[in-house]
Design a protein around this motif. Structure first.
Motif, mmCIF file in Angstrom:
data_model
loop_
_atom_site.group_PDB
_atom_site.id
_atom_site.type_symbol
_atom_site.label_atom_id
_atom_site.label_comp_id
_atom_site.label_asym_id
_atom_site.label_seq_id
_atom_site.Cartn_x
_atom_site.Cartn_y
_atom_site.Cartn_z
ATOM 1 N N CYS A 37 40.346 40.757 37.503
ATOM 2 C CA CYS A 37 40.975 41.100 36.304
ATOM 3 C C CYS A 37 39.863 41.716 35.404
ATOM 4 O O CYS A 37 40.284 42.649 34.703
ATOM 5 N N HIS A 38 38.769 40.966 35.293
ATOM 6 C CA HIS A 38 37.755 41.727 34.223
ATOM 7 C C HIS A 38 37.176 42.853 34.709
ATOM 8 O O HIS A 38 36.835 43.897 33.747
ATOM 9 N N LEU A 39 37.121 43.237 35.933
ATOM 10 C CA LEU A 39 36.726 44.441 36.352
ATOM 11 C C LEU A 39 37.636 45.575 35.915
ATOM 12 O O LEU A 39 37.271 46.823 35.517
ATOM 13 N N VAL A 40 38.972 45.359 36.352
ATOM 14 C CA VAL A 40 39.991 46.352 35.769
ATOM 15 C C VAL A 40 39.894 46.497 34.419
ATOM 16 O O VAL A 40 39.875 47.710 33.788
ATOM 17 N N ALA A 41 39.573 45.415 33.392
ATOM 18 C CA ALA A 41 39.464 45.692 32.121
ATOM 19 C C ALA A 41 38.424 46.699 31.804
ATOM 20 O O ALA A 41 38.401 47.204 30.964
ATOM 21 N N GLU A 42 37.253 46.292 32.366
ATOM 22 C CA GLU A 42 36.080 47.113 32.106
ATOM 23 C C GLU A 42 36.169 48.578 32.621
ATOM 24 O O GLU A 42 36.010 49.429 31.699
ATOM 25 N N LEU A 43 37.112 48.741 33.468
ATOM 26 C CA LEU A 43 37.468 50.048 34.018
ATOM 27 C C LEU A 43 38.093 51.102 33.058
ATOM 28 O O LEU A 43 38.027 52.039 32.864
ATOM 29 N N LEU A 44 39.168 50.122 32.452
ATOM 30 C CA LEU A 44 40.010 50.727 31.580
ATOM 31 C C LEU A 44 39.155 51.448 30.359
ATOM 32 O O LEU A 44 39.278 52.360 29.689
ATOM 33 N N ILE A 45 38.240 50.597 29.894
ATOM 34 C CA ILE A 45 37.442 51.123 28.809
ATOM 35 C C ILE A 45 36.245 52.046 29.414
ATOM 36 O O ILE A 45 36.350 53.053 28.423
ATOM 37 N N LEU A 46 35.715 52.018 30.401
ATOM 38 C CA LEU A 46 34.783 53.075 30.748
ATOM 39 C C LEU A 46 35.851 54.396 31.084
ATOM 40 O O LEU A 46 35.189 55.463 30.830
ATOM 41 N N GLU A 47 37.030 54.303 31.511
ATOM 42 C CA GLU A 47 37.797 55.572 31.788
ATOM 43 C C GLU A 47 37.983 56.206 30.431
ATOM 44 O O GLU A 47 38.067 57.457 30.007
ATOM 45 N N ARG A 48 38.186 55.487 29.302
ATOM 46 C CA ARG A 48 38.427 55.831 27.943
ATOM 47 C C ARG A 48 37.106 56.718 27.317
ATOM 48 O O ARG A 48 37.292 57.460 26.605
ATOM 49 N N GLN A 49 36.129 56.224 27.811
ATOM 50 C CA GLN A 49 34.784 56.675 27.314
ATOM 51 C C GLN A 49 34.086 57.688 28.392
ATOM 52 O O GLN A 49 33.200 58.286 27.868
ATOM 53 N N GLY A 50 34.848 57.920 29.565
ATOM 54 C CA GLY A 50 34.716 59.205 30.289
ATOM 55 C C GLY A 50 33.109 59.001 31.100
ATOM 56 O O GLY A 50 32.423 59.853 31.463
ATOM 57 N N ARG A 51 32.699 57.514 31.239
ATOM 58 C CA ARG A 51 31.590 57.205 31.807
ATOM 59 C C ARG A 51 31.368 57.183 33.481
ATOM 60 O O ARG A 51 31.736 56.205 34.230
ATOM 61 N N HIS A 52 31.529 58.487 33.918
ATOM 62 C CA HIS A 52 31.960 58.700 35.532
ATOM 63 C C HIS A 52 31.134 57.867 36.418
ATOM 64 O O HIS A 52 31.474 57.207 37.436
ATOM 65 N N HIS A 53 29.696 57.823 36.265
ATOM 66 C CA HIS A 53 28.983 57.010 37.078
ATOM 67 C C HIS A 53 29.239 55.531 36.974
ATOM 68 O O HIS A 53 29.385 54.831 38.089
ATOM 69 N N ASP A 54 29.413 54.991 36.015
ATOM 70 C CA ASP A 54 29.686 53.640 35.814
ATOM 71 C C ASP A 54 31.069 53.264 36.541
ATOM 72 O O ASP A 54 31.386 52.198 36.910
ATOM 73 N N ILE A 55 32.060 54.185 36.261
ATOM 74 C CA ILE A 55 33.296 54.221 36.807
ATOM 75 C C ILE A 55 33.269 53.968 38.342
ATOM 76 O O ILE A 55 34.041 53.219 39.121
ATOM 77 N N VAL A 56 32.413 54.715 39.061
ATOM 78 C CA VAL A 56 32.235 54.670 40.374
ATOM 79 C C VAL A 56 31.590 53.579 40.734
ATOM 80 O O VAL A 56 32.213 52.829 41.745
ATOM 81 N N GLU A 57 30.782 52.799 40.208
ATOM 82 C CA GLU A 57 30.206 51.719 40.541
ATOM 83 C C GLU A 57 31.230 50.355 40.337
ATOM 84 O O GLU A 57 31.175 49.544 41.269
ATOM 85 N N GLN A 58 31.898 50.370 39.259
ATOM 86 C CA GLN A 58 32.735 49.574 39.191
ATOM 87 C C GLN A 58 33.993 49.429 39.945
ATOM 88 O O GLN A 58 34.464 48.592 40.523
ATOM 89 N N ARG A 59 34.454 50.746 40.469
ATOM 90 C CA ARG A 59 35.266 50.711 41.408
ATOM 91 C C ARG A 59 35.022 50.295 42.864
ATOM 92 O O ARG A 59 35.766 49.747 43.531
ATOM 93 N N LYS A 60 33.748 50.354 43.176
ATOM 94 C CA LYS A 60 33.245 50.083 44.481
ATOM 95 C C LYS A 60 33.245 48.453 44.258
ATOM 96 O O LYS A 60 33.640 47.794 45.420
ATOM 97 N N ARG A 61 33.091 47.901 43.267
ATOM 98 C CA ARG A 61 33.146 46.350 43.202
ATOM 99 C C ARG A 61 34.531 45.912 43.287
ATOM 100 O O ARG A 61 34.574 45.107 44.043
ATOM 101 N N LEU A 62 35.583 46.675 42.557
ATOM 102 C CA LEU A 62 36.957 46.193 42.774
ATOM 103 C C LEU A 62 37.352 46.179 44.210
ATOM 104 O O LEU A 62 38.050 45.269 44.779
ATOM 105 N N ARG A 63 36.887 47.749 44.844
ATOM 106 C CA ARG A 63 37.443 47.545 46.390
ATOM 107 C C ARG A 63 36.785 46.464 47.229
ATOM 108 O O ARG A 63 37.550 45.957 48.100
ATOM 109 N N ALA A 64 35.673 45.879 46.878
ATOM 110 C CA ALA A 64 34.886 44.968 47.691
ATOM 111 C C ALA A 64 35.655 43.593 47.510
ATOM 112 O O ALA A 64 35.891 42.825 48.388
ATOM 113 N N LEU A 65 35.989 43.448 46.301
ATOM 114 C CA LEU A 65 36.857 42.214 45.976
ATOM 115 C C LEU A 65 38.276 42.266 46.490
ATOM 116 O O LEU A 65 38.668 41.171 47.141
ATOM 117 N N ASN A 66 39.112 43.204 46.435
ATOM 118 C CA ASN A 66 40.385 43.201 46.873
ATOM 119 C C ASN A 66 40.909 44.585 47.077
ATOM 120 O O ASN A 66 41.197 45.226 46.440
#
Length: 288
Positions: A247-276
């Motif tokens: 849930c916290h990862l999704v919340a962080e991704l929503l912020i990163l998407e608004r900021q356009g931080r592509h590299h960080d988005i990719v890393e956070q998406r990997k973490r979310l995929r590993a979790l579920n």
């Protein structure tokens, strides 16, 4: 054969007199009406539940000495009388009739500390049954570390919902999902919140094979409704379980998407995929 309408309606009149007296909580009139009906119609089905409810009205509830005494009193004054009240008044009116009884039970238990072995003896749950949300919220806050214990956390979420609305209750509900998914599912499905009910129904249909799967519901709901981010940002538990981290990862991704931080988005998406992976797939569908 000509019917004597007065004679044939006599039992109805006596029965109505008895029910009306009980409904108005008039012990004297109820006793007289009960005696009159019993004298003329000793096998009437109304007599037994009416006599039981009359006994409830006559009884005095005093402060409980022990948790066991409180549990016993709840069984005597709440469980059986509820069935009797429903049989005489109907479901909705029965709850209204029982409210003073439930309030008396709650008041008699206010001095008892919370016991994990006897949670039903605590005043908070009894106040919730009576619909006294303010008293319930007050008493749950007297329980040490209540936010880390599923039962009082569920009580707090229910009281908060009724007093302050769903948005205020969301953090407590999310924490309950992470601590006790089955209790979360039972509570949320009983709350009069149509929008939440629709979300729960969709989630249950598409993702929840067992009650334990509802631990992932807050993260899923955040993907489905990103506006929940600000509502859920205060939800935290000491356990930091995988559904909470997601849930916290999704919340962080929503912020990163608004900021356009592509590299960080990719890393956070990997973490979310590993979790579920299933939650990640749902998230990616919403970003397609």
């Amino acid at each position: 054969m000509q019917l004597d309408l007065f004679s044939d309606s006599r039992d109805v009149m006596l029965r109505n007199d008895l029910i009306d007296a009980l409904r108005s909580r008039d012990v004297g009139a109820g006793g007289r009406a009960l005696a009159a009906l019993a004298a003329e119609y000793p096998t009437d089905a109304t007599l037994r539940p009416a006599q039981n409810l009359l006994g409830v009205l006559k009884a005095e509830v005093t402060p409980f000495a022990t948790h066991a005494e409180a549990i016993q009193a709840v069984a005597a004054f709440e469980h059986a009388p509820r069935a009797d009240a429903i049989s005489l008044f109907g479901e909705g009116p029965a709850g209204h009739w029982l409210r003073p009884v439930r309030l008396a039970l709650a008041q008699a238990a206010t001095h008892l500390p919370y016991s994990a072995q006897a949670p039903d003896a605590h005043a908070t749950g009894l106040y919730l049954r009576a619909g006294d949300w303010t008293a319930a919220e007050h008493h749950v806050n007297t329980i040490p570390a209540w936010r880390r214990i599923p039962v009082p956390l569920a009580w707090a979420a229910e009281a908060c919902f009724h007093l302050h609305g769903l948005d205020k209750a969301w953090p407590l509900l999310a924490e309950l999902a992470w601590l006790d998914a089955a209790r979360f599912a039972a509570l949320t499905q009983a709350l009069p919140a149509p929008a939440l009910a629709r979300l729960l129904h969709r989630y249950a249909r598409e993702h929840a094979a067992t009650a334990a799967d509802f631990a992932w519901f807050p993260a899923w709901a955040l993907v489905a409704h990103p506006e929940l981010r600000t509502v859920l940002q205060g939800a935290r538990t000491p356990q930091h379980c995988a559904p909470e981290l997601a849930c916290h990862l999704v919340a962080e991704l929503l912020i990163l998407e608004r900021q356009g931080r592509h590299h960080d988005i990719v890393e956070q998406r990997k973490r979310l995929r590993a979790l579920n992976p299933e939650l990640f797939a749902f998230y990616m569908q919403t970003r397609a």
